[in-house]
Design a protein around this motif. Sequence first.
Motif, PDB file in Angstrom:
ATOM      1  N   ALA A  46      93.494  25.732  13.110  1.00 29.32           N
ATOM      2  CA  ALA A  46      92.081  25.940  13.389  1.00 29.32           C
ATOM      3  C   ALA A  46      91.886  27.196  14.226  1.00 29.32           C
ATOM      4  N   GLY A  47      90.813  27.884  13.952  1.00 33.68           N
ATOM      5  CA  GLY A  47      90.511  29.099  14.705  1.00 33.68           C
ATOM      6  C   GLY A  47      89.808  30.102  13.819  1.00 33.68           C
ATOM      7  N   LYS A  48      88.810  30.766  14.361  1.00 31.32           N
ATOM      8  CA  LYS A  48      88.024  31.728  13.594  1.00 31.32           C
ATOM      9  C   LYS A  48      88.911  32.818  13.032  1.00 31.32           C
ATOM     10  N   GLY A  49      88.831  33.014  11.714  1.00 31.12           N
ATOM     11  CA  GLY A  49      89.577  34.084  11.062  1.00 31.12           C
ATOM     12  C   GLY A  49      90.985  33.726  10.646  1.00 31.12           C
ATOM     13  N   ASN A  50      91.461  32.537  11.001  1.00 27.24           N
ATOM     14  CA  ASN A  50      92.823  32.152  10.614  1.00 27.24           C
ATOM     15  C   ASN A  50      92.924  31.918   9.110  1.00 27.24           C
ATOM     16  N   ASP A  51      94.082  32.254   8.544  1.00 19.93           N
ATOM     17  CA  ASP A  51      94.325  31.986   7.125  1.00 19.93           C
ATOM     18  C   ASP A  51      94.427  30.488   6.894  1.00 19.93           C
ATOM     19  N   ALA A  63      80.095  20.611  -2.475  1.00 18.92           N
ATOM     20  CA  ALA A  63      80.551  21.930  -2.025  1.00 18.92           C
ATOM     21  C   ALA A  63      79.986  22.295  -0.662  1.00 18.92           C
ATOM     22  N   SER A  64      78.705  21.997  -0.435  1.00 20.81           N
ATOM     23  CA  SER A  64      78.103  22.371   0.852  1.00 20.81           C
ATOM     24  C   SER A  64      78.773  21.642   2.006  1.00 20.81           C
ATOM     25  N   MET A  65      79.162  20.372   1.795  1.00 16.99           N
ATOM     26  CA  MET A  65      79.882  19.625   2.832  1.00 16.99           C
ATOM     27  C   MET A  65      81.221  20.284   3.142  1.00 16.99           C
ATOM     28  N   ILE A  66      81.950  20.648   2.102  1.00 16.82           N
ATOM     29  CA  ILE A  66      83.277  21.235   2.282  1.00 16.82           C
ATOM     30  C   ILE A  66      83.178  22.596   2.957  1.00 16.82           C
ATOM     31  N   ILE A  67      82.238  23.409   2.510  1.00 13.55           N
ATOM     32  CA  ILE A  67      82.079  24.739   3.103  1.00 13.55           C
ATOM     33  C   ILE A  67      81.677  24.640   4.570  1.00 13.55           C
ATOM     34  N   GLU A  68      80.748  23.756   4.874  1.00 12.12           N
ATOM     35  CA  GLU A  68      80.313  23.596   6.259  1.00 12.12           C
ATOM     36  C   GLU A  68      81.465  23.164   7.164  1.00 12.12           C
ATOM     37  N   GLU A  69      82.280  22.236   6.693  1.00  9.30           N
ATOM     38  CA  GLU A  69      83.405  21.776   7.499  1.00  9.30           C
ATOM     39  C   GLU A  69      84.448  22.879   7.654  1.00  9.30           C
ATOM     40  N   ALA A  70      84.666  23.642   6.584  1.00 11.92           N
ATOM     41  CA  ALA A  70      85.607  24.758   6.661  1.00 11.92           C
ATOM     42  C   ALA A  70      85.137  25.809   7.659  1.00 11.92           C
ATOM     43  N   GLU A  71      83.844  26.073   7.689  1.00 11.07           N
ATOM     44  CA  GLU A  71      83.306  27.063   8.620  1.00 11.07           C
ATOM     45  C   GLU A  71      83.442  26.598  10.067  1.00 11.07           C
ATOM     46  N   LYS A  72      83.306  25.292  10.294  1.00 14.02           N
ATOM     47  CA  LYS A  72      83.512  24.763  11.647  1.00 14.02           C
ATOM     48  C   LYS A  72      84.942  24.981  12.102  1.00 14.02           C
ATOM     49  N   ARG A  73      85.870  24.873  11.173  1.00  9.92           N
ATOM     50  CA  ARG A  73      87.288  24.936  11.534  1.00  9.92           C
ATOM     51  C   ARG A  73      87.841  26.360  11.529  1.00  9.92           C
ATOM     52  N   PHE A  74      87.367  27.202  10.613  1.00  8.64           N
ATOM     53  CA  PHE A  74      87.966  28.529  10.444  1.00  8.64           C
ATOM     54  C   PHE A  74      86.982  29.683  10.611  1.00  8.64           C
ATOM     55  N   GLY A  75      85.708  29.378  10.815  1.00  2.68           N
ATOM     56  CA  GLY A  75      84.718  30.424  10.999  1.00  2.68           C
ATOM     57  C   GLY A  75      84.014  30.795   9.712  1.00  2.68           C
ATOM     58  N   LYS A  76      82.798  31.311   9.839  1.00  5.01           N
ATOM     59  CA  LYS A  76      82.009  31.716   8.678  1.00  5.01           C
ATOM     60  C   LYS A  76      82.599  32.976   8.054  1.00  5.01           C
ATOM     61  N   GLY A  77      82.377  33.107   6.749  1.00  4.10           N
ATOM     62  CA  GLY A  77      82.856  34.283   6.043  1.00  4.10           C
ATOM     63  C   GLY A  77      84.367  34.359   5.949  1.00  4.10           C
ATOM     64  N   ASN A  78      85.034  33.211   6.017  1.00  3.37           N
ATOM     65  CA  ASN A  78      86.491  33.180   5.970  1.00  3.37           C
ATOM     66  C   ASN A  78      86.930  32.207   4.885  1.00  3.37           C
ATOM     67  N   GLU A 101      82.110  29.833  -6.854  1.00  6.99           N
ATOM     68  CA  GLU A 101      80.959  30.749  -6.887  1.00  6.99           C
ATOM     69  C   GLU A 101      80.673  31.341  -5.511  1.00  6.99           C
ATOM     70  N   VAL A 102      81.184  30.690  -4.462  1.00  8.49           N
ATOM     71  CA  VAL A 102      81.054  31.206  -3.099  1.00  8.49           C
ATOM     72  C   VAL A 102      82.341  31.902  -2.668  1.00  8.49           C
ATOM     73  N   TRP A 103      83.473  31.293  -2.995  1.00  9.81           N
ATOM     74  CA  TRP A 103      84.777  31.821  -2.630  1.00  9.81           C
ATOM     75  C   TRP A 103      85.494  32.330  -3.882  1.00  9.81           C
ATOM     76  N   ASP A 104      85.705  33.603  -3.999  1.00  6.12           N
ATOM     77  CA  ASP A 104      86.395  34.182  -5.157  1.00  6.12           C
ATOM     78  C   ASP A 104      87.896  34.149  -4.879  1.00  6.12           C
ATOM     79  N   VAL A 105      88.506  32.974  -5.158  1.00  3.85           N
ATOM     80  CA  VAL A 105      89.917  32.779  -4.808  1.00  3.85           C
ATOM     81  C   VAL A 105      90.655  32.169  -5.997  1.00  3.85           C
ATOM     82  N   PRO A 106      91.975  32.312  -6.042  1.00  4.78           N
ATOM     83  CA  PRO A 106      92.748  31.699  -7.127  1.00  4.78           C
ATOM     84  C   PRO A 106      92.882  30.190  -6.942  1.00  4.78           C
TER      85      PRO A 106
END
Length: 285
Positions: A46-51, A63-78, A101-106
Amino acid sequence: MEMERSASTERFQPLTSVGSGVGLEVTPDLYCYTVQIVNVVFYGLAGKGNDWVLIDAGMAKSASMIIEEAEKRFGKGNPPKAIILTHAHFDHIGALVDLLEVWDVPVYAHSLELPYITGQKNYPKPDTTVEGGMVAKMSFMFPNESIDIGNKAYPLPDDHTIPFMPDWKWIHTPGHSEGHISMFRNEDHAMIVGDAFVTVKQDELYKVFTQEMEINGPPRYFTPNWDTSERSVNILKALNPNIAITGHGVPAKGQWLSDNLEKLSAEFKSIAVPEYGKFVDDQLN
Protein backbone atom coordinates in the motif's frame (compact mmCIF):
# COMPACT_ATOMS: atom_id res chain seq x y z
CA MET A 1 -10.03 -2.80 -31.29
CA GLU A 2 -13.37 -2.31 -29.59
CA MET A 3 -13.95 -4.88 -26.88
CA GLU A 4 -17.05 -7.05 -26.97
CA ARG A 5 -19.21 -7.48 -23.92
CA SER A 6 -21.70 -10.21 -23.06
CA ALA A 7 -24.15 -11.06 -20.31
CA SER A 8 -21.09 -11.92 -18.21
CA THR A 9 -20.19 -8.23 -18.03
CA GLU A 10 -23.62 -6.65 -18.44
CA ARG A 11 -26.07 -8.63 -16.33
CA PHE A 12 -26.09 -7.51 -12.70
CA GLN A 13 -26.56 -10.41 -10.28
CA PRO A 14 -28.77 -9.66 -7.25
CA LEU A 15 -26.55 -11.54 -4.79
CA THR A 16 -24.53 -10.14 -1.93
CA SER A 17 -22.88 -11.02 1.37
CA VAL A 18 -22.05 -9.35 4.67
CA GLY A 19 -18.50 -9.01 3.37
CA SER A 20 -19.35 -6.99 0.27
CA GLY A 21 -17.31 -3.81 0.15
CA VAL A 22 -14.97 -4.98 2.90
CA GLY A 23 -11.23 -5.34 2.42
CA LEU A 24 -8.76 -7.35 4.47
CA GLU A 25 -4.99 -7.00 4.45
CA VAL A 26 -3.89 -10.64 4.59
CA THR A 27 -0.17 -9.80 4.34
CA PRO A 28 1.42 -6.37 3.79
CA ASP A 29 1.28 -6.94 0.02
CA LEU A 30 -1.90 -9.06 -0.30
CA TYR A 31 -5.25 -7.31 0.09
CA CYS A 32 -8.48 -9.27 -0.35
CA TYR A 33 -11.51 -7.19 -1.33
CA THR A 34 -15.01 -8.66 -1.54
CA VAL A 35 -17.35 -7.63 -4.35
CA GLN A 36 -20.83 -8.96 -3.54
CA ILE A 37 -20.05 -12.71 -3.29
CA VAL A 38 -16.58 -12.93 -4.84
CA ASN A 39 -13.08 -11.77 -3.93
CA VAL A 40 -10.56 -9.81 -5.94
CA VAL A 41 -6.97 -9.48 -4.78
CA PHE A 42 -4.66 -6.47 -4.86
CA TYR A 43 -0.99 -7.48 -4.86
CA GLY A 44 1.45 -4.75 -3.90
CA LEU A 45 2.48 -2.71 -0.89
CA ALA A 46 0.00 0.00 0.00
CA GLY A 47 1.14 3.51 -0.75
CA LYS A 48 0.53 6.22 -3.32
CA GLY A 49 2.29 5.43 -6.58
CA ASN A 50 3.39 1.91 -5.63
CA ASP A 51 3.30 -0.77 -8.33
CA TRP A 52 0.53 -3.30 -7.96
CA VAL A 53 -1.37 -6.08 -9.76
CA LEU A 54 -5.07 -6.97 -9.73
CA ILE A 55 -6.02 -10.64 -9.53
CA ASP A 56 -9.50 -11.32 -10.97
CA ALA A 57 -12.12 -8.73 -11.85
CA GLY A 58 -15.25 -9.34 -9.82
CA MET A 59 -18.91 -9.12 -10.74
CA ALA A 60 -20.64 -7.17 -13.49
CA LYS A 61 -21.18 -3.50 -12.66
CA SER A 62 -18.54 -3.54 -9.93
CA ALA A 63 -15.74 -1.61 -11.67
CA SER A 64 -16.38 1.59 -9.72
CA MET A 65 -16.09 -0.33 -6.42
CA ILE A 66 -12.79 -1.90 -7.47
CA ILE A 67 -11.33 1.34 -8.79
CA GLU A 68 -12.32 3.27 -5.68
CA GLU A 69 -10.74 0.69 -3.39
CA ALA A 70 -7.59 0.60 -5.53
CA GLU A 71 -7.30 4.38 -5.34
CA LYS A 72 -7.57 4.25 -1.54
CA ARG A 73 -4.72 1.78 -1.41
CA PHE A 74 -2.41 2.95 -4.22
CA GLY A 75 -3.50 6.49 -5.06
CA LYS A 76 -5.46 8.02 -7.93
CA GLY A 77 -4.13 7.77 -11.45
CA ASN A 78 -2.13 4.66 -10.61
CA PRO A 79 -3.45 1.70 -12.62
CA PRO A 80 -2.22 -1.84 -12.00
CA LYS A 81 0.71 -3.12 -14.01
CA ALA A 82 -1.52 -6.00 -15.16
CA ILE A 83 -4.64 -8.00 -14.40
CA ILE A 84 -4.16 -11.73 -13.77
CA LEU A 85 -7.13 -14.08 -14.07
CA THR A 86 -7.44 -17.32 -12.13
CA HIS A 87 -10.18 -18.19 -14.64
CA ALA A 88 -12.85 -16.42 -16.64
CA HIS A 89 -16.23 -17.31 -15.14
CA PHE A 90 -18.69 -14.43 -15.02
CA ASP A 91 -17.96 -13.57 -11.38
CA HIS A 92 -14.22 -13.27 -12.04
CA ILE A 93 -14.37 -11.17 -15.23
CA GLY A 94 -17.61 -9.25 -14.67
CA ALA A 95 -15.95 -5.84 -14.41
CA LEU A 96 -13.05 -6.60 -16.76
CA VAL A 97 -14.16 -4.64 -19.82
CA ASP A 98 -15.17 -1.64 -17.73
CA LEU A 99 -11.83 -1.71 -15.92
CA LEU A 100 -9.89 -1.95 -19.19
CA GLU A 101 -11.70 1.12 -20.49
CA VAL A 102 -10.16 3.04 -17.57
CA TRP A 103 -6.90 1.12 -17.19
CA ASP A 104 -5.09 0.29 -20.45
CA VAL A 105 -3.22 -2.74 -19.10
CA PRO A 106 -2.50 -6.32 -20.21
CA VAL A 107 -4.60 -9.25 -18.98
CA TYR A 108 -2.90 -12.60 -18.38
CA ALA A 109 -4.57 -16.01 -18.18
CA HIS A 110 -3.73 -19.64 -18.87
CA SER A 111 -3.65 -20.37 -22.60
CA LEU A 112 -6.63 -22.74 -22.19
CA GLU A 113 -8.63 -19.90 -20.66
CA LEU A 114 -7.90 -17.34 -23.39
CA PRO A 115 -10.77 -18.50 -25.66
CA TYR A 116 -13.25 -17.34 -23.00
CA ILE A 117 -11.89 -13.78 -23.00
CA THR A 118 -11.32 -13.53 -26.76
CA GLY A 119 -14.83 -14.45 -27.86
CA GLN A 120 -14.01 -17.90 -29.18
CA LYS A 121 -15.70 -20.22 -26.71
CA ASN A 122 -18.47 -20.26 -24.11
CA TYR A 123 -18.43 -22.22 -20.88
CA PRO A 124 -20.95 -25.02 -20.32
CA LYS A 125 -24.20 -23.67 -18.91
CA PRO A 126 -24.47 -23.90 -15.11
CA ASP A 127 -26.11 -27.01 -13.70
CA THR A 128 -29.34 -26.07 -11.93
CA THR A 129 -30.08 -29.77 -11.29
CA VAL A 130 -26.99 -30.36 -9.17
CA GLU A 131 -27.30 -31.42 -5.55
CA GLY A 132 -27.06 -28.27 -3.46
CA GLY A 133 -28.78 -25.26 -1.98
CA MET A 134 -30.61 -22.24 -3.32
CA VAL A 135 -27.66 -20.66 -5.12
CA ALA A 136 -27.32 -23.83 -7.19
CA LYS A 137 -31.02 -23.62 -8.05
CA MET A 138 -30.62 -19.93 -8.95
CA SER A 139 -27.63 -20.57 -11.18
CA PHE A 140 -29.79 -20.42 -14.32
CA MET A 141 -29.29 -16.66 -13.94
CA PHE A 142 -25.51 -16.93 -14.16
CA PRO A 143 -24.11 -16.20 -17.62
CA ASN A 144 -21.72 -18.55 -19.36
CA GLU A 145 -20.94 -16.42 -22.41
CA SER A 146 -17.41 -15.37 -23.33
CA ILE A 147 -16.23 -11.81 -23.76
CA ASP A 148 -13.65 -10.45 -26.20
CA ILE A 149 -10.90 -8.17 -24.96
CA GLY A 150 -8.89 -8.70 -28.14
CA ASN A 151 -5.20 -7.84 -28.04
CA LYS A 152 -5.26 -7.07 -24.34
CA ALA A 153 -5.30 -10.83 -23.62
CA TYR A 154 -1.95 -12.60 -23.12
CA PRO A 155 -1.04 -16.17 -22.14
CA LEU A 156 0.83 -16.68 -18.90
CA PRO A 157 4.51 -17.56 -19.50
CA ASP A 158 5.31 -21.22 -20.04
CA ASP A 159 7.94 -21.10 -17.29
CA HIS A 160 5.18 -20.55 -14.70
CA THR A 161 6.39 -17.10 -13.71
CA ILE A 162 3.76 -14.39 -13.29
CA PRO A 163 4.36 -10.99 -14.90
CA PHE A 164 4.95 -8.20 -12.37
CA MET A 165 4.74 -10.68 -9.47
CA PRO A 166 8.33 -11.73 -8.67
CA ASP A 167 8.72 -14.77 -6.43
CA TRP A 168 5.28 -16.09 -7.43
CA LYS A 169 4.56 -19.08 -9.65
CA TRP A 170 1.31 -20.07 -11.31
CA ILE A 171 0.04 -23.64 -11.01
CA HIS A 172 -2.41 -25.23 -13.43
CA THR A 173 -5.35 -26.37 -11.27
CA PRO A 174 -8.10 -27.44 -13.69
CA GLY A 175 -11.45 -28.97 -12.87
CA HIS A 176 -13.57 -25.93 -12.15
CA SER A 177 -12.47 -24.72 -15.58
CA GLU A 178 -9.95 -26.18 -18.00
CA GLY A 179 -7.51 -23.30 -17.73
CA HIS A 180 -7.96 -22.53 -14.04
CA ILE A 181 -4.79 -21.48 -12.22
CA SER A 182 -3.71 -20.95 -8.65
CA MET A 183 -0.72 -18.89 -7.51
CA PHE A 184 1.97 -19.77 -4.95
CA ARG A 185 4.80 -17.91 -3.23
CA ASN A 186 7.39 -20.18 -1.64
CA GLU A 187 8.74 -17.51 0.73
CA ASP A 188 5.69 -17.53 3.01
CA HIS A 189 3.66 -20.37 1.44
CA ALA A 190 0.94 -17.93 0.43
CA MET A 191 -1.62 -19.02 -2.17
CA ILE A 192 -4.24 -17.34 -4.29
CA VAL A 193 -6.43 -20.24 -5.37
CA GLY A 194 -9.40 -18.78 -7.24
CA ASP A 195 -12.13 -21.41 -7.08
CA ALA A 196 -9.91 -24.51 -6.89
CA PHE A 197 -11.33 -24.71 -3.38
CA VAL A 198 -13.32 -22.19 -1.37
CA THR A 199 -13.97 -21.38 2.30
CA VAL A 200 -17.75 -21.09 2.13
CA LYS A 201 -20.50 -23.47 1.01
CA GLN A 202 -21.07 -21.56 -2.21
CA ASP A 203 -24.26 -23.33 -3.28
CA GLU A 204 -26.21 -22.34 -0.12
CA LEU A 205 -27.70 -18.83 -0.10
CA TYR A 206 -27.66 -18.33 3.68
CA LYS A 207 -24.03 -19.37 4.00
CA VAL A 208 -23.02 -17.21 1.06
CA PHE A 209 -24.72 -14.22 2.70
CA THR A 210 -23.24 -14.82 6.16
CA GLN A 211 -19.85 -16.00 4.84
CA GLU A 212 -19.85 -18.81 7.40
CA MET A 213 -16.38 -20.28 7.14
CA GLU A 214 -15.99 -23.89 6.06
CA ILE A 215 -13.75 -25.68 3.57
CA ASN A 216 -15.34 -26.82 0.34
CA GLY A 217 -14.55 -27.78 -3.21
CA PRO A 218 -15.25 -25.48 -6.15
CA PRO A 219 -18.80 -24.17 -6.74
CA ARG A 220 -20.86 -27.21 -7.74
CA TYR A 221 -23.06 -25.62 -10.38
CA PHE A 222 -20.08 -24.53 -12.51
CA THR A 223 -17.61 -27.42 -12.10
CA PRO A 224 -17.62 -29.81 -15.08
CA ASN A 225 -14.76 -32.14 -14.09
CA TRP A 226 -14.60 -33.48 -10.55
CA ASP A 227 -11.72 -35.89 -11.12
CA THR A 228 -9.33 -33.15 -12.20
CA SER A 229 -10.71 -30.86 -9.51
CA GLU A 230 -9.76 -33.44 -6.88
CA ARG A 231 -6.27 -33.76 -8.34
CA SER A 232 -5.89 -29.98 -8.23
CA VAL A 233 -6.82 -29.87 -4.54
CA ASN A 234 -4.24 -32.58 -3.84
CA ILE A 235 -1.57 -30.59 -5.69
CA LEU A 236 -2.31 -27.51 -3.59
CA LYS A 237 -2.41 -29.45 -0.32
CA ALA A 238 1.02 -30.97 -1.08
CA LEU A 239 2.50 -27.45 -1.15
CA ASN A 240 1.59 -26.97 2.54
CA PRO A 241 0.12 -23.49 2.22
CA ASN A 242 0.16 -21.22 5.25
CA ILE A 243 -2.14 -18.61 3.68
CA ALA A 244 -4.90 -19.11 1.12
CA ILE A 245 -7.03 -16.41 -0.48
CA THR A 246 -9.97 -18.08 -2.16
CA GLY A 247 -12.36 -16.73 -4.76
CA HIS A 248 -15.28 -17.15 -2.36
CA GLY A 249 -15.22 -16.98 1.42
CA VAL A 250 -12.76 -15.45 3.85
CA PRO A 251 -8.99 -15.96 3.60
CA ALA A 252 -7.63 -18.90 5.62
CA LYS A 253 -4.37 -19.24 7.52
CA GLY A 254 -2.27 -21.45 9.70
CA GLN A 255 -3.61 -24.50 11.48
CA TRP A 256 -7.19 -24.01 10.34
CA LEU A 257 -6.06 -24.05 6.72
CA SER A 258 -3.73 -27.00 7.20
CA ASP A 259 -6.29 -29.13 9.01
CA ASN A 260 -9.20 -28.34 6.73
CA LEU A 261 -7.30 -28.66 3.47
CA GLU A 262 -6.05 -32.04 4.67
CA LYS A 263 -9.66 -33.00 5.40
CA LEU A 264 -10.87 -31.79 2.02
CA SER A 265 -8.17 -33.76 0.25
CA ALA A 266 -8.89 -36.93 2.21
CA GLU A 267 -12.68 -36.66 1.96
CA PHE A 268 -13.05 -34.83 -1.34
CA LYS A 269 -15.74 -37.09 -2.74
CA SER A 270 -18.00 -36.77 0.31
CA ILE A 271 -17.36 -33.06 0.97
CA ALA A 272 -17.10 -31.59 -2.52
CA VAL A 273 -18.57 -33.89 -5.16
CA PRO A 274 -22.37 -33.69 -5.45
CA GLU A 275 -24.36 -36.91 -5.37
CA TYR A 276 -26.06 -35.99 -8.62
CA GLY A 277 -25.97 -33.42 -11.38
CA LYS A 278 -25.32 -33.34 -15.11
CA PHE A 279 -21.53 -33.04 -14.78
CA VAL A 280 -21.38 -35.90 -12.28
CA ASP A 281 -23.64 -38.05 -14.43
CA ASP A 282 -21.56 -37.27 -17.54
CA GLN A 283 -18.42 -38.60 -15.81
CA LEU A 284 -20.16 -41.78 -14.67
CA ASN A 285 -21.47 -42.60 -18.16
